[in-house]
Design an enzyme around this catalytic site. Structure first.
Site, mmCIF file in Angstrom:
data_model
loop_
_atom_site.group_PDB
_atom_site.id
_atom_site.type_symbol
_atom_site.label_atom_id
_atom_site.label_comp_id
_atom_site.label_asym_id
_atom_site.label_seq_id
_atom_site.Cartn_x
_atom_site.Cartn_y
_atom_site.Cartn_z
ATOM 1 N N LYS A 209 0.865 -1.190 0.000
ATOM 2 C CA LYS A 209 0.000 0.000 0.000
ATOM 3 C C LYS A 209 0.897 1.234 0.000
ATOM 4 C CE LYS A 209 -1.773 2.799 2.894
ATOM 5 N NZ LYS A 209 -1.650 4.038 2.084
ATOM 6 N N GLY B 190 7.083 5.019 8.254
ATOM 7 C CA GLY B 190 6.209 6.185 8.429
ATOM 8 C C GLY B 190 6.441 6.793 9.794
ATOM 9 N N SER B 191 5.405 7.443 10.304
ATOM 10 C CA SER B 191 5.544 8.156 11.569
ATOM 11 C C SER B 191 5.558 7.189 12.759
ATOM 12 C CB SER B 191 4.370 9.126 11.735
ATOM 13 O OG SER B 191 3.157 8.403 11.764
ATOM 14 N N VAL C 119 1.875 6.303 13.868
ATOM 15 C CA VAL C 119 1.198 5.221 13.154
ATOM 16 C C VAL C 119 1.958 3.900 13.359
ATOM 17 C CG1 VAL C 119 0.461 4.369 10.896
ATOM 18 C CG2 VAL C 119 0.160 6.776 11.457
ATOM 19 N N GLY C 120 3.271 3.977 13.421
ATOM 20 C CA GLY C 120 4.070 2.769 13.642
ATOM 21 C C GLY C 120 3.672 2.047 14.924
ATOM 22 N N GLU D 202 10.023 1.294 10.660
ATOM 23 C CA GLU D 202 11.064 2.294 10.386
ATOM 24 C C GLU D 202 10.407 3.655 10.525
ATOM 25 O OE1 GLU D 202 14.188 3.888 10.099
ATOM 26 O OE2 GLU D 202 14.245 1.712 9.902
ATOM 27 N N CYS E 31 13.435 11.052 6.948
ATOM 28 C CA CYS E 31 13.549 10.619 8.342
ATOM 29 C C CYS E 31 14.976 10.825 8.847
ATOM 30 C CB CYS E 31 13.076 9.192 8.524
ATOM 31 S SG CYS E 31 13.749 8.076 7.323
ATOM 32 N N GLU F 30 10.032 15.581 16.046
ATOM 33 C CA GLU F 30 10.251 15.596 14.600
ATOM 34 C C GLU F 30 9.291 16.577 13.928
ATOM 35 O OE1 GLU F 30 9.227 12.039 12.261
ATOM 36 O OE2 GLU F 30 11.230 12.212 11.365
HETATM 37 P P1 ADP Z 1 3.865 10.192 7.029
HETATM 38 O O1 ADP Z 1 4.282 11.100 8.093
HETATM 39 O O2 ADP Z 1 4.978 9.707 6.156
HETATM 40 O O3 ADP Z 1 2.648 10.606 6.278
HETATM 41 P P2 ADP Z 1 2.244 8.179 8.246
HETATM 42 O O4 ADP Z 1 2.720 7.346 9.362
HETATM 43 O O5 ADP Z 1 1.102 9.082 8.454
HETATM 44 O O6 ADP Z 1 3.548 8.908 7.804
HETATM 45 O O7 ADP Z 1 1.931 7.278 6.968
HETATM 46 C C1 ADP Z 1 2.785 6.275 6.496
HETATM 47 C C2 ADP Z 1 1.962 5.221 5.810
HETATM 48 O O8 ADP Z 1 1.137 4.591 6.782
HETATM 49 C C3 ADP Z 1 1.038 5.732 4.721
HETATM 50 O O9 ADP Z 1 1.009 4.807 3.655
HETATM 51 C C4 ADP Z 1 -0.307 5.777 5.433
HETATM 52 O O10 ADP Z 1 -1.412 5.677 4.566
HETATM 53 C C5 ADP Z 1 -0.216 4.566 6.324
HETATM 54 N N1 ADP Z 1 -1.112 4.581 7.481
HETATM 55 C C6 ADP Z 1 -1.628 5.643 8.132
HETATM 56 N N2 ADP Z 1 -2.437 5.251 9.151
HETATM 57 C C7 ADP Z 1 -2.427 3.896 9.148
HETATM 58 C C8 ADP Z 1 -3.055 2.876 9.947
HETATM 59 N N3 ADP Z 1 -3.846 3.194 10.960
HETATM 60 N N4 ADP Z 1 -2.796 1.589 9.650
HETATM 61 C C9 ADP Z 1 -1.971 1.248 8.644
HETATM 62 N N5 ADP Z 1 -1.375 2.154 7.846
HETATM 63 C C10 ADP Z 1 -1.583 3.461 8.079
#
Ligand code: ADP
Length: 498
Positions: free
Chosen positions: A177, A230-231, A234-235, A252, A286, A387
């Site tokens: 995704k 990602g963040s 969310v991680g 990561e 990052c 961050e």
């Molecule tokens: P960024 O700061 O790079 O936007 P995010 O952590 O918001 O980082 O998003 C990174 C990825 O995680 C994106 O592909 C986003 O759609 C996906 N994402 C966001 N929320 C969720 C969730 N609850 N479960 C799984 N994937 C998610």
């Protein structure tokens, strides 16, 4: 402007719309009237179809000899070389970073393709003596199964390649995704894999938003491993969900990366490094340099000179060759940068440059933010701890190398660090003592190469590594094999203990 192309999900080798029929637009951050493409807004039904396609493809893909799987990766690398300029331009359009950087992003996918293609003839296990006579022992790497991948928008092709290519050479099948802001580059990457001969269903793409399309991928029972970039926010959600099903999960996440500049550093070099580290990719890496920890003996000169450099940076549409810094990815990122400027000022930091969104003239069409520098920053201020993911740099003064390392380590994150000094003794101490997954000496905090481990400590990650052989460790599981050719029952720990 020609009407934008519509992309379905890629499931079992076919492009199909979301079952709900919903779509979303991918807008250029430099010019939001430019619709880069229209993509499927997916949910759990689409994820389920993609995972089923991947599970079916796994039955045969895992049996393809690894060197043959690798040949597909090698050909993918060659196809990417041919299309590099075109894909870089599309990436600048959808993500915003300047062309030289998007060319680098495609190049990173090429490098990863060639590196992982080589692994097809290695994927080494171990042979080791058995404790019993006439018995042979070895360990072999086995694929994991269907791997789910969730990618961010800042490296729209490089990061998907870090996830897909090692997974594929190891014999796994994938559902990826991409980030909702940058899905197109993932399609370019996967289309090259298919042109290179990847069978249908081995890689599937499901586009859409995190909670609707990402979350069901993490939770799907047939998905055996999750790789997320990602963040940290969310991680944490992804990691907790994966843990509930005992799924291996590579996270990561964020960074608050420090560059230390000691009083014996080559200041010209350190300035070049700081400008590139802080404002490259508009600070949206990052590994971006978001803190410069500079010795008080050279702090005044360094600060004055970096402010001058930042003022002169040409900010604009990254498709124009003379532009040095592109936009931020979207409105929310502009809001985050703006919010942190206020936080820093409220805490008593001195705004030395920038600090505002740029909305006039050429900047009126997109999400631009001025290169921003804060002085008089104290190590514990929020601007020095959290961050921002924007072009915002904090200058913190220190007194010698020990003080610098203490400040550098005094954060929750641990991704990248840099030290500028001509003193080899200080450099080695920093390498030993900086709490981070990456340390550069006399180079900025950004610039990882694909064949070395990439990842961090503390809140940055959960111990896994992308890049290098660490990626193989994540995408395989060990099987220990014992072959007894004695023709009798031999009992380990018992029959050899006489
Ligand atoms: P960024 O700061 O790079 O936007 P995010 O952590 O918001 O980082 O998003 C990174 C990825 O995680 C994106 O592909 C986003 O759609 C996906 N994402 C966001 N929320 C969720 C969730 N609850 N479960 C799984 N994937 C998610």
């Amino acid at each position: 402007m020609a009407s934008a192309k519509t992309y379905g999900n890629l499931i079992g080798g076919k492009f199909v719309p979301a079952k709900s029929g919903k779509t979303f637009e991918n807008l250029s951050p430099a010019d939001t009237s430019d619709v880069v493409g229209v993509f499927a807004s997916s949910d759990d039904a689409d994820v389920d179809a993609a995972v089923k396609a991947a599970a079916k493809a796994y039955e045969t893909w895992r049996l393809v000899p690894a060197p043959k799987r690798a040949e597909i990766l090698y050909r993918t690398g060659e196809l990417l070389v041919k299309r590099k300029e075109e894909f870089a331009r599309d990436m600048t359009r959808e993500m915003g970073k300047v062309l030289s950087e998007t060319r680098g992003d495609v190049q990173e996918a090429i490098d990863t393709a060639y590196y992982m293609a080589g692994e097809g003839r290695r994927l080494f296990g171990q042979t080791t003596p058995s404790e019993l006579q006439n018995k042979f022992a070895m360990s072999v790497r086995m694929p994991v199964g269907v791997c789910g991948m969730i990618a961010p928008w800042n490296f729209p092709m490089a990061i998907p390649s870090w996830k897909l290519f090692p997974a594929l050479v190891c014999g796994n099948t994938c559902v990826i995704k991409p980030a909702e802001d940058t899905p197109l580059s993932t399609f370019h990457l996967v289309e090259m894999l298919m042109e290179a001969g990847l069978p249908d269903g081995v890689v599937n793409i499901v586009t859409g938003f995190g909670p609707e399309a990402g979350a069901p991928l993490v939770e799907h029972p047939k998905v055996r491993a999750i790789s997320f970039t990602g963040s940290s926010e969310v991680g944490r959600i992804v990691g907790q969900k994966a843990a509930g099903n005992f799924k291996p999960c590579s996270l990561e996440m964020g960074g608050k990366n420090a560059m230390i500049v000691l009083d014996d550093a080559n200041l010209d070099l350190a300035l070049d490094g700081a400008v590139w580290g802080a404002f490259g990719t508009s600070g949206q890496r990052c590994t971006a340099t978001s803190r410069v920890i500079v010795d008080k003996r050279v702090a005044a000169e360094f600060t004055a000179r970096i402010v001058e450099r930042a003022k002169k940076l040409r900010v604009g549409n990254g498709l124009e060759e003379n532009i040095e810094m592109g936009p931020q990815i979207n409105k929310q990122q502009i809001e985050t940068s703006t919010r942190y400027v206020k936080v820093a000022q409220d805490e008593g930091a001195a705004l030395l440059q920038g600090g505002v969104a740029l909305a006039e003239g050429v900047h009126s069409k997109g999400h631009f933010f001025a290169p921003t520098i804060f002085g008089k920053v104290q190590a514990k201020m929020r601007i020095a701890q959290e961050e921002v993911f924007g072009p915002v740099l904090s200058v913190i003064e220190c007194d010698g190398v020990e003080d610098a390392i203490r400040i550098a380590n005094g954060i929750e994150y641990g991704l990248s660090t840099a030290l500028y000094s001509r003193d080899v003794n200080k450099a080695f101490r920093a390498i030993r003592d900086l709490e981070a997954g990456i340390t550069y000496v006399n180079a900025p905090t950004i610039g990882a190469e694909v064949h070395l481990p990439f990842g961090g400590v503390k809140q940055t990650g959960n111990g896994h590594r992308e890049g290098g052989t660490g990626a193989l460790d994540f995408y395989t599981t060990w099987k220990s094999v014992y072959i007894d050719y004695s023709d009798k029952l031999q009992r380990a720990q018992i029959d050899n203990a006489k």
